[in-house]
Design a protein around this motif. Sequence first.
Motif, PDB file in Angstrom:
ATOM      1  N   LYS A   1      33.017  50.203  26.071  1.00 38.46           N
ATOM      2  CA  LYS A   1      33.805  49.109  26.616  1.00 38.46           C
ATOM      3  C   LYS A   1      32.940  47.865  26.709  1.00 38.46           C
ATOM      4  CE  LYS A   1      32.989  49.954  31.521  1.00 38.46           C
ATOM      5  NZ  LYS A   1      33.603  50.176  32.809  1.00 38.46           N
TER       6      LYS A   1
ATOM      7  N   THR B   1      32.820  44.082  28.968  1.00 37.92           N
ATOM      8  CA  THR B   1      33.344  43.285  30.076  1.00 37.92           C
ATOM      9  C   THR B   1      32.740  41.891  30.008  1.00 37.92           C
ATOM     10  OG1 THR B   1      33.572  45.248  31.463  1.00 37.92           O
ATOM     11  CG2 THR B   1      33.546  43.130  32.604  1.00 37.92           C
TER      12      THR B   1
ATOM     13  N   THR C   1      37.962  38.484  35.094  1.00 37.02           N
ATOM     14  CA  THR C   1      37.085  39.490  34.518  1.00 37.02           C
ATOM     15  C   THR C   1      37.929  40.296  33.542  1.00 37.02           C
ATOM     16  OG1 THR C   1      35.750  39.624  36.527  1.00 37.02           O
ATOM     17  CG2 THR C   1      35.616  41.484  35.003  1.00 37.02           C
TER      18      THR C   1
ATOM     19  N   THR D   1      38.051  43.370  30.771  1.00 34.06           N
ATOM     20  CA  THR D   1      37.403  44.590  30.280  1.00 34.06           C
ATOM     21  C   THR D   1      38.235  45.134  29.129  1.00 34.06           C
ATOM     22  OG1 THR D   1      36.554  45.081  32.494  1.00 34.06           O
ATOM     23  CG2 THR D   1      36.537  46.877  30.897  1.00 34.06           C
TER      24      THR D   1
ATOM     25  N   TRP E   1      38.403  48.310  26.326  1.00 33.59           N
ATOM     26  CA  TRP E   1      37.932  49.639  25.961  1.00 33.59           C
ATOM     27  C   TRP E   1      38.156  49.871  24.477  1.00 33.59           C
ATOM     28  CZ3 TRP E   1      39.920  48.510  30.679  1.00 33.59           C
ATOM     29  CH2 TRP E   1      39.248  48.999  31.804  1.00 33.59           C
TER      30      TRP E   1
END
Length: 91
Positions: free
Chosen positions: A64, A66, A73, A75, A77
């Motif tokens: 992942k 970020t 924020t 993120t 995957w």
Amino acid sequence: MSGAEMGDEAVVDTMQDGETISRTILRLVSVLKDRKPSELEQPLYNAIDPEALNSLFQEQSMGKLTFKYHGCTVTVWSSGKVSVEPSQSIE
């Protein structure tokens, strides 16, 4: 919009068919900010290289990533899942 889910001040969804990961990020940030993607003041490339990001997740890499974008924020995957939440600022 697709199946984006809003949690406690977070939006989570996966890439849709034919959608790049950068488009997914723009779509989810715009949902969180209650704006159209074209109305976001800060271009994604100010935070991260969209072409490199798309390439990274097209190659079926694991893991992942970020990063911060537009006060959020983000993120991402390797499965294509994306989470966008407001950044916590420390004053």
